[in-house]
Design a protein around this motif. Structure first.
Motif, short mmCIF file in Angstrom:
data_model
loop_
_atom_site.label_atom_id
_atom_site.label_comp_id
_atom_site.label_asym_id
_atom_site.label_seq_id
_atom_site.Cartn_x
_atom_site.Cartn_y
_atom_site.Cartn_z
N ARG A 61 71.72 -30.97 13.70
CA ARG A 61 72.73 -31.72 13.02
C ARG A 61 71.99 -31.71 11.35
NH1 ARG A 61 77.44 -32.61 12.56
NH2 ARG A 61 77.58 -34.86 11.75
N MET A 62 70.81 -31.49 11.30
CA MET A 62 70.06 -31.54 10.10
C MET A 62 70.54 -30.25 9.18
SD MET A 62 66.38 -32.65 11.07
CE MET A 62 65.67 -32.42 9.34
N LEU A 63 71.10 -29.19 10.03
CA LEU A 63 71.52 -28.01 9.30
C LEU A 63 72.90 -28.14 8.59
CD1 LEU A 63 70.04 -25.44 11.78
CD2 LEU A 63 69.27 -25.85 9.49
N ASP A 64 73.37 -29.42 9.09
CA ASP A 64 74.88 -29.84 8.61
C ASP A 64 75.88 -28.55 9.38
OD1 ASP A 64 74.46 -31.43 6.80
OD2 ASP A 64 74.12 -30.13 4.92
N LEU A 65 75.49 -28.30 10.72
CA LEU A 65 76.24 -27.75 11.69
C LEU A 65 77.38 -28.71 12.11
CD1 LEU A 65 73.56 -25.37 13.61
CD2 LEU A 65 75.33 -24.96 12.02
N ILE A 70 77.32 -26.94 17.40
CA ILE A 70 76.52 -27.38 18.03
C ILE A 70 76.60 -27.23 19.63
CG2 ILE A 70 74.83 -29.40 18.65
CD1 ILE A 70 75.10 -29.98 15.76
N ALA A 71 77.86 -27.77 19.98
CA ALA A 71 78.28 -27.69 21.48
C ALA A 71 78.35 -26.38 21.92
CB ALA A 71 79.62 -28.37 21.63
N ALA A 72 78.61 -25.30 21.34
CA ALA A 72 78.46 -23.79 21.53
C ALA A 72 77.20 -23.40 21.82
CB ALA A 72 79.11 -22.95 20.55
N LEU A 73 75.98 -23.89 20.99
CA LEU A 73 74.73 -23.39 20.82
C LEU A 73 74.01 -24.09 21.96
CD1 LEU A 73 73.93 -23.72 17.07
CD2 LEU A 73 74.09 -21.68 18.38
N TRP A 88 73.76 -17.28 11.40
CA TRP A 88 74.57 -18.37 10.61
C TRP A 88 73.81 -18.44 9.23
CZ3 TRP A 88 72.59 -23.03 9.09
CH2 TRP A 88 73.28 -23.73 8.42
N VAL A 89 72.48 -18.38 9.43
CA VAL A 89 71.73 -18.67 7.98
C VAL A 89 72.00 -17.49 7.10
CG1 VAL A 89 69.34 -18.57 6.96
CG2 VAL A 89 69.84 -20.02 8.89
N ALA A 90 72.19 -16.02 7.60
CA ALA A 90 72.43 -15.09 6.94
C ALA A 90 73.77 -15.14 6.14
CB ALA A 90 72.29 -13.66 7.76
N ALA A 91 74.81 -15.61 6.91
CA ALA A 91 75.83 -15.77 6.35
C ALA A 91 75.92 -16.75 5.42
CB ALA A 91 77.15 -16.18 7.44
N GLN A 92 75.05 -17.97 5.36
CA GLN A 92 75.06 -18.97 4.48
C GLN A 92 74.55 -18.46 3.31
OE1 GLN A 92 76.25 -22.40 4.61
NE2 GLN A 92 77.47 -21.26 6.27
#
Length: 306
Positions: A61-65, A70-73, A88-92
């Motif tokens: 949640r600290m990543l603002d996901l 999160i449920a999928a991870l 996800w970070v690369a896309a961001q």
């Protein structure tokens, strides 16, 4: 179940570093459900073994996901989860770079003018066109494919097919908006429409045009050309009333970085203080304009659509 391993929400929250509000939210979403709820009192109990899961959810949640992500991870093994997070970070980072480019494009300080806008007469002409709704990521491929199909059709009926490529933006083309884009090539002679290619007559008019150097034809630099043209239109008391168009000459090759690579301009503007015929002019839009090898480009505007 050993009662010694059961924790009250306050105890569990302190160990997992989660607030009471977060515990209630994650329980309601099915991410972190108490192992026991007293049927008579409604008191909740968490198991000691759930602490690592609670900490993991808090860090995600600290990543603002979003909770759905999160449920999928959570069911993934650590290696797969890390791979998903890195993607996800690369896309961001790509999204941040796009925003950085747009911020720079908004900075008009210390920017040399792309050229001097001018008015020029546009004769009546026939256009062979293809139109499609596209998002920003699909734009370049559509432009390249459409102009190649149009030229092939013209050559198939014995016409040169070497005129400039006109790209009309009839709506906003962004990552979220699939605006209609029309690619057209003017021609002289006769050709029947086929499949999604159509013929239309572009009326005569007057264009306000601005040349763009090859080095400035890519996004986001091209936005400075649109800004310059819009400022010129405002200063000359013109009003845009139709779609912007980019003109990419189809027969010029070997352009240097200082030569005119394209022309950009809005369609249909009129003088504010008179009843003169409307002029065709350009409006700002968010889109990724990329050059085709060996072709030059222009930004322009005129008295009627086309």
């Amino acid at each position: 179940m050993n009662d010694a391993d059961l924790l009250l929400p306050g105890e569990f929250g302190a160990a997992a570093r989660l607030s009471p509000k977060a515990l209630r939210l994650y329980a309601a979403q099915g991410l972190l459900v108490p192992v026991y709820i007293d049927p008579s009192t409604g008191y909740r109990r968490y198991h000691r073994d759930q602490i690592p899961l609670g900490r993991l959810i808090g860090r995600l949640r600290m990543l603002d996901l979003p909770l759905a992500r999160i449920a999928a991870l959570l069911p993934l093994d650590p290696q797969a989860r890390q791979a998903e997070l890195r993607a996800w970070v690369a896309a961001q980072e790509i999204e941040l770079q796009h925003r950085r480019e747009l911020v720079e494009a908004l900075d008009c300080s210390d920017r040399a003018a792309a050229g001097t806008p001018t008015l020029r007469a546009r004769p009546q002409r026939k256009l062979l066109c293809r139109e499609q709704r596209v998002h920003i990521g699909e734009l370049d491929a559509f432009m390249a494919d459409a102009q190649e199909r149009i030229r092939a059709r013209l050559r198939a009926v014995g016409l040169p097919g070497d005129g400039p490529t006109l790209v009309h933006f009839h709506g906003f083309v962004t990552r979220d908006s699939d605006g209609p884009v029309e690619v057209a090539v003017p021609f002289t002679g006769s050709v029947d429409p086929v499949d999604d290619l159509r013929v239309r007559l572009s009326p005569a008019g007057t264009d306000a045009v601005l040349p763009v150097a090859k080095a400035d034809a890519d996004f986001p630099k091209i936005l400075h050309a649109y800004n310059a043209l819009e400022a010129w239109i405002d200063a000359h008391r013109l009003v845009c009333v139709a779609s912007p168009v980019e003109i990419w000459p189809g027969t010029l090759t070997g352009a240097s970085s200082t030569q005119s690579h394209c022309w950009v301009g809005p369609a249909n503007v009129r003088v504010r203080t008179t009843t003169s015929k409307p002029l065709r002019c350009c409006a700002t839009r968010s889109r990724r304009a990329r050059s085709w090898p060996g072709r030059w480009k222009t930004v322009c505007c005129g008295t009627s659509p086309g």
